[in-house]
Design an enzyme around this catalytic site. Structure first.
Site, PDB file in Angstrom:
ATOM      1  N   SER A 150       0.847  -1.221  -0.102  1.00 15.93           N
ATOM      2  CA  SER A 150      -0.025  -0.011   0.148  1.00 15.93           C
ATOM      3  C   SER A 150       0.838   1.319   0.181  1.00 15.93           C
ATOM      4  O   SER A 150       1.625   1.350   0.723  1.00 15.93           O
ATOM      5  CB  SER A 150      -0.983  -0.064   1.216  1.00 15.93           C
ATOM      6  OG  SER A 150      -1.836   1.180   1.501  1.00 15.93           O
ATOM      7  N   HIS A 205      -9.571  11.232  -8.288  1.00 11.83           N
ATOM      8  CA  HIS A 205      -9.501  12.544  -8.548  1.00 11.83           C
ATOM      9  C   HIS A 205      -8.998  12.670  -9.778  1.00 11.83           C
ATOM     10  O   HIS A 205      -8.432  13.708 -10.514  1.00 11.83           O
ATOM     11  CB  HIS A 205      -8.309  13.088  -7.676  1.00 11.83           C
ATOM     12  CG  HIS A 205      -8.566  13.238  -6.240  1.00 11.83           C
ATOM     13  ND1 HIS A 205      -9.383  14.599  -5.780  1.00 11.83           N
ATOM     14  CD2 HIS A 205      -8.490  12.438  -5.054  1.00 11.83           C
ATOM     15  CE1 HIS A 205      -9.527  14.252  -4.613  1.00 11.83           C
ATOM     16  NE2 HIS A 205      -9.188  13.038  -3.903  1.00 11.83           N
ATOM     17  N   LYS A 249     -17.058  13.553  -7.373  1.00  7.06           N
ATOM     18  CA  LYS A 249     -16.369  14.637  -7.583  1.00  7.06           C
ATOM     19  C   LYS A 249     -16.374  15.202  -9.043  1.00  7.06           C
ATOM     20  O   LYS A 249     -16.952  16.090  -9.513  1.00  7.06           O
ATOM     21  CB  LYS A 249     -14.825  14.366  -7.081  1.00  7.06           C
ATOM     22  CG  LYS A 249     -14.634  14.186  -5.492  1.00  7.06           C
ATOM     23  CD  LYS A 249     -13.486  13.538  -4.927  1.00  7.06           C
ATOM     24  CE  LYS A 249     -13.540  13.345  -3.518  1.00  7.06           C
ATOM     25  NZ  LYS A 249     -12.496  12.719  -2.875  1.00  7.06           N
ATOM     26  N   THR A 272     -26.891  -2.592   2.939  1.00  2.32           N
ATOM     27  CA  THR A 272     -27.305  -1.179   3.084  1.00  2.32           C
ATOM     28  C   THR A 272     -28.289  -0.657   1.607  1.00  2.32           C
ATOM     29  O   THR A 272     -28.140  -1.582   0.856  1.00  2.32           O
ATOM     30  CB  THR A 272     -25.969  -0.256   2.745  1.00  2.32           C
ATOM     31  OG1 THR A 272     -26.230   1.002   3.046  1.00  2.32           O
ATOM     32  CG2 THR A 272     -25.283  -0.300   1.510  1.00  2.32           C
TER      33      THR A 272
HETATM   34  C1  LIG Z   1     -12.738  11.654  -1.680  1.00  2.53           C
HETATM   35  C2  LIG Z   1     -11.884  10.333  -1.747  1.00  2.53           C
HETATM   36  C3  LIG Z   1     -12.444   9.238  -1.686  1.00  2.53           C
HETATM   37  C4  LIG Z   1     -13.864   8.989  -1.307  1.00  2.53           C
HETATM   38  O1  LIG Z   1     -14.652   9.459  -2.146  1.00  2.53           O
HETATM   39  P1  LIG Z   1     -16.182   9.604  -1.769  1.00  2.53           P
HETATM   40  O2  LIG Z   1     -16.979   9.413  -2.894  1.00  2.53           O
HETATM   41  O3  LIG Z   1     -16.200  11.128  -1.370  1.00  2.53           O
HETATM   42  O4  LIG Z   1     -16.577   9.268  -0.335  1.00  2.53           O
HETATM   43  C5  LIG Z   1     -11.595   8.185  -1.926  1.00  2.53           C
HETATM   44  N1  LIG Z   1     -10.465   8.170  -2.210  1.00  2.53           N
HETATM   45  C6  LIG Z   1      -9.897   9.373  -2.371  1.00  2.53           C
HETATM   46  C7  LIG Z   1      -8.339   9.445  -2.721  1.00  2.53           C
HETATM   47  C8  LIG Z   1     -10.518  10.609  -2.225  1.00  2.53           C
HETATM   48  O5  LIG Z   1      -9.837  11.743  -2.158  1.00  2.53           O
END
Ligand SMILES: *Cc1c(COP(=O)(O)O)cnc(C)c1O
Length: 426
Positions: A137, A217, A248, A277
């Site tokens: 990791s 990202h 995002k 869930t």
């Molecule tokens: C924001 C983030 C996540 C989590 O994603 P969410 O959809 O906001 O829960 C996972 N990995 C990285 C690198 C992030 O920055």
């Protein structure tokens, strides 16, 4: 027993370390991205510009995305009504998973309630299903990946950030017969750097390891169809599991993995975070799919995003502000002190109506506290110049050191083409 006191003390400890978090009360204004109403502690509202959103392309307010959500809610109602297994698997969700598998050219996809949950569930389940597995990791992996590694209960090795030689050493020292899983990200969100993906794939091949990449990202923003850095570099087929978020670049909510059918079927069948869930609501799935499909066809957002990120970096660096040079859209401005970082953020909001959340420990190491700026295609050139002016003023008021400003980059220079920037549509 003073139960209340226990919790107050715990929070006081954070305050003393300057780690106490204050949330900004925001009301984003659809159609005016990146503008929003901000309400201060007295509930007085005023309009501000957001400079730290992870809605990187403004897709959360894109017409096709908003109307997909509205129309689907009108036709199918708002909730999914159950878990995936018990009546919750709705048609828009099925279509969303197909759209995601197609995006990454994989056999299958699985959607979770968030990117965080997708990492935790997938990493822990995949590792647990491989007897005697060892996980490798990256040191700077996101908290959700760390959580997945921990939860698997499997042996782990942490390799130095993006350090292929170190990863090789650790792989070489591990019994060849044991199953191996390498977990890393493509774009690291706080430093804005990119992993040596091809080299990691080479190592995985050499040592017979499975590869898991977090493209949170990058999805929507890089690659011909928004498939991320792996698509841009022609590496999607060399990665076993690609994970992403719908929250995002795609501007909605939810997380996912894509992989071959066997892995998808196994995670679907074994991960408690997936099984127990309620499924994502149809309207949200339809909105996410509209966003993904739009970005598969349209590159205008990506090109304008790249342009505004480069412009912001150039303009701020030119003013002597400590911009970290990054190969991505992320623009970190180093402050290096938790108190100053918070003070700078407060002053930007109070005096300049600019919102940039301070990033402090434990999100980044102590001594590297920063303002993390995320330009979007919808930040105008004028907004970039306003940002420069505000930051220069804040840096002066707080006496944060900055380098000598070079010859001013002015709006006229920008339009006359003195500053080399990619052009929209070009
Ligand atoms: C924001 C983030 C996540 C989590 O994603 P969410 O959809 O906001 O829960 C996972 N990995 C990285 C690198 C992030 O920055």
């Amino acid at each position: 027993m003073d139960y209340r006191g226990i919790f107050e003390d715990a929070v006081d400890a954070l305050r003393q370390e300057k780690r106490y978090r204050v949330f900004a009360d925001l009301e984003r204004i659809a159609g005016k991205f990146p503008r929003a109403l901000y309400r201060d502690s007295a509930d007085n509202a005023r309009e501000i510009t957001i400079w730290c959103s992870n809605d990187y392309l403004g897709m959360g307010q894109h017409d096709s995305v908003v109307s997909a959500m509205q129309q689907t809610a009108g036709r199918l109602g708002v909730g999914a009504g159950g878990t995936r297994n018990i009546s919750g698997t709705n048609r828009p969700l099925v279509e969303l998973e197909r759209s995601l598998a197609d995006l990454h050219r994989k056999e299958g996809a699985l959607v979770f309630t968030s990117g965080f949950v997708s990492n935790e569930a997938a990493i822990s389940t995949i590792a647990r299903l491989m007897p005697d597995c060892v996980i490798f990791s990256d040191q700077l992996n996101h908290a959700s990946m760390i959580q997945g590694v921990r939860q698997s209960g499997m042996q782990k090795h942490i390799f130095r950030h993006n350090d292929v030689a170190h990863l090789r050493e650790l792989l070489a020292a591990t019994d060849r017969k044991r199953p191996k899983l390498i977990c890393f990200e493509s774009v690291y969100s706080m430093d804005g750097d990119i992993a040596p993906i091809a080299e990691i794939c080479d190592l995985a091949e050499e040592f017979g390891a499975l590869t898991y990449i977090d493209e949170v990202h990058a999805v929507g923003m890089y690659g011909e169809r928004g498939g991320g850095i792996c698509e841009r570099e022609g590496l999607m087929d060399r990665i076993d599991i690609i994970e992403g978020t719908l929250a995002k670049g795609f501007g909605v909510m939810g997380g996912y993995i894509t992989a071959n059918k066997a892995i998808i079927d196994a995670v679907r069948s074994y991960a408690p975070e997936f099984i127990f869930t309620t499924a994502l609501p149809p309207a949200l799935c339809a909105a996410a799919r509209a966003s993904i499909e739009h970005l598969k066809k349209s590159s205008v957002e990506r090109q304008q995003h790249k342009r505004q990120a480069r412009l912001t970096k150039a303009i701020l660096a030119d003013a002597g502000l400590p911009v970290m040079d990054t190969p991505t859209h992320i623009v970190p401005l180093m402050v290096g002190d938790a108190r100053l970082c918070k003070a700078a953020s407060d002053m930007l909001m109070d005096k300049h109506n600019i919102y940039i959340q301070p990033i402090n420990y434990p999100t980044v190491p102590k001594g590297t506290e920063r303002l993390r700026i995320t330009p979007t295609p919808l930040h105008t050139d004028e907004m970039v110049f306003e940002l420069r002016h505000a930051l220069v003023s804040v840096w002066a008021s707080l006496e944060i050191p900055r380098e000598q400003a070079s010859a001013e980059i002015t709006a006229s220079k920008l339009t006359s083409g003195d500053l080399t920037l990619p052009t929209v549509g070009g």
